[in-house]
Design a protein around this motif. Structure first.
Motif, PDB file in Angstrom:
ATOM      1  N   TYR A 164       0.862  -1.184   0.000  1.00 42.90           N
ATOM      2  CA  TYR A 164       0.000   0.000   0.000  1.00 42.90           C
ATOM      3  C   TYR A 164       0.898   1.233   0.000  1.00 42.90           C
ATOM      4  N   HIS A 350      -8.188   8.442  -1.185  1.00 46.14           N
ATOM      5  CA  HIS A 350      -7.946   7.298  -0.307  1.00 46.14           C
ATOM      6  C   HIS A 350      -9.243   6.561  -0.005  1.00 46.14           C
ATOM      7  N   LEU A 354      -7.895   3.738  -2.319  1.00 48.75           N
ATOM      8  CA  LEU A 354      -6.576   3.605  -1.685  1.00 48.75           C
ATOM      9  C   LEU A 354      -5.414   3.979  -2.609  1.00 48.75           C
TER      10      LEU A 354
END
Length: 478
Positions: A164, A350, A354
């Motif tokens: 991430y 986000h 994401l």
């Protein structure tokens, strides 16, 4: 050599050249249309499933020898199939069919359902030349360069690169994008100002969400203008309100909203460039400018027009993508907004997904760094100029009473026809001839002059010439 026989078995006439492959005979071709004839025969065979996906076409020398024609004719016909995305060619591997224009009933129904979500289709099931605007030349996607760059990326990335990351995008892509946008579009920003998004559509969605939370309920939009942009803003709670467009671009003196969404470098769909006086007036106006720079890479007969963002980075939210330069299926774009909005935009990004996938971002960064992306753009620009020229020449010949505008740049043009007939009816007449075009009224909020919007990027020159001929027959008054 093939000789034709009558029913008794006797040879008719002299020796005739031909090929067992699709029973092609050069004698069937018009005197000055050999390449177009061969291309049409191959295209029809693919459409009719006589040439299935994966089928190998004969070697160019072999087919040319069978037909007693120049090998160059066969090479050009094969190249046209490749340009249309119907075949692929690789040195040493020959030419292979990869596309089939024959659709199953189910896929056809799905296409109509999807088109119904966006724009209504004219009532015709016989459309075989699609001139919808906004569709790029998908056959020009740089497969070899992308594959080479992707292999290099996979060889060098670490495990951490696959985790991430920053929802704003990979640092490498943001740095390369800023360098490229500074050089080519006059952008004034730093890498941290970039938010990598899933195309301009997501950029508009993030901006609409952020504006709505700040209490902005309406935005000025160009009329005529991008229907997709209007729908995106409306979906997220910001009401699009029409502001007319004339030969100098949007009427800035008519903007009363707190935000305005526009295409200043190449207005969609009229093709006009926002004039210097209007640019100054817009920058003096106090609201947020949302600049959709959707096809700035494609220009032919005029100098480049710098982005508005470079003149007022604190007032302009700039959005662009690779949808018109590589492919819309990449879902890869960028948003550079005033810094006061960035925290809210990053939060919305986000919350949405994401962040974009890392590997395509890194591949695009490598293409930018190596110069492959700019070389690809120059190649595509040359191809699109030829396509634009073919359509324009055909329209001048077959629709001499039409006014054609927006030809200096972009991937579409606009034709205006005299007379009282609504453009929706004109589009239906075009569809009845097998050509899909957009009525200008589809892209309006308020009533205005009728017209037809024609995209030329997805069709090769011979098909565009044929489309112009059909339009001339369908739209010329008796």
């Amino acid at each position: 050599m093939v000789r034709l026989k009558d029913q008794s078995g006797a040879v008719k006439g002299g020796p005739i050249s031909g090929s067992d492959f699709l029973q092609l005979r050069a004698e069937d071709a018009p005197v000055k249309g050999l390449t177009a004839w061969l291309t049409a025969g191959l295209r029809d065979a693919i459409a009719g499933n006589r040439l299935a996906s994966g089928a190998r076409l004969p070697a160019t020398r072999m087919l040319a020898a069978d037909l007693k024609i120049s090998r160059g004719v066969v090479v050009e016909a094969y190249q046209r199939l490749i340009d249309e995305g119907l075949a692929t060619g690789r040195t040493g591997a020959g030419t292979t069919v990869i596309g089939n224009t024959h659709k199953s009933d189910r896929s056809s129904d799905r296409r109509k359902a999807l088109d119904g979500i966006r724009l209504p289709l004219p009532p015709s099931d016989e459309i075989d030349i699609d001139l919808s605007p906004g569709v790029p030349d998908l056959s020009a996607f740089p497969r070899a360069q992308w594959l080479r760059a992707e292999k290099a990326v996979l060889d060098e990335i670490t495990s951490q690169d696959l985790g991430y990351g920053d929802p704003g995008g990979t640092p490498r892509l943001r740095a390369e994008l800023i360098g490229w946008l500074r050089r080519t579009r006059g952008i004034r920003a730093e890498p941290d100002d970039v938010i990598v998004v899933g195309g301009v559509a997501q950029a508009l969605a993030l901006l609409a969400q952020t504006l709505r939370r700040a209490g902005v309920t309406a935005a000025a939009v160009e009329d005529p203008g991008s229907r997709g942009a209007r729908d995106q803003m409306a979906h997220w709670g910001v009401r699009p309100e029409a502001v007319p467009v004339d030969d100098e671009g949007i009427r800035v003196d008519r903007i009363t909203q707190e935000a305005a969404v526009l295409t200043p470098a190449h207005q969609f769909p009229t093709g006009v460039v926002l004039s210097p006086a209007r640019r100054r007036a817009l920058l003096d106006w106090g609201g947020l400018v949302v600049e959709d720079d959707y096809d700035a890479e494609h220009r032919y007969d005029r100098a480049p027009v710098a982005a508005l963002q470079g003149s007022a980075p604190e007032r302009v939210a700039y959005a662009g993508s690779v949808s018109k330069s590589l492919a819309p299926g990449m879902r890869l774009g960028w948003l550079i907004a005033p810094r006061r909005l960035q925290a809210a935009l990053l939060e919305a990004k986000h919350d949405s997904d994401l962040g974009n996938p890392a590997i395509p971002q890194l591949v695009l960064a490598r293409l930018l760094a190596s110069g492959d992306y700019e070389r690809h753009l120059r190649l595509v620009r040359s191809r699109q100029r030829r396509r634009r020229d073919a359509l324009l020449a055909g329209l001048r010949q077959h629709l001499p009473h039409a006014t054609v505008t927006g030809v200096a740049a972009g991937l579409h043009l606009l034709i205006l026809l005299p007379g009282p007939i609504p453009d929706t009816r004109l589009a239906e007449q075009a569809a009845a001839s097998g050509v899909l075009v957009h009525p200008l009224s589809w892209h309006r909020l308020e009533p205005g002059a009728p017209g037809l919007v024609l995209g030329y990027a997805a069709q090769p020159p011979d098909r565009l010439a044929e489309a112009a001929q059909r339009l001339g027959r369908a739209l010329t008054p008796p």
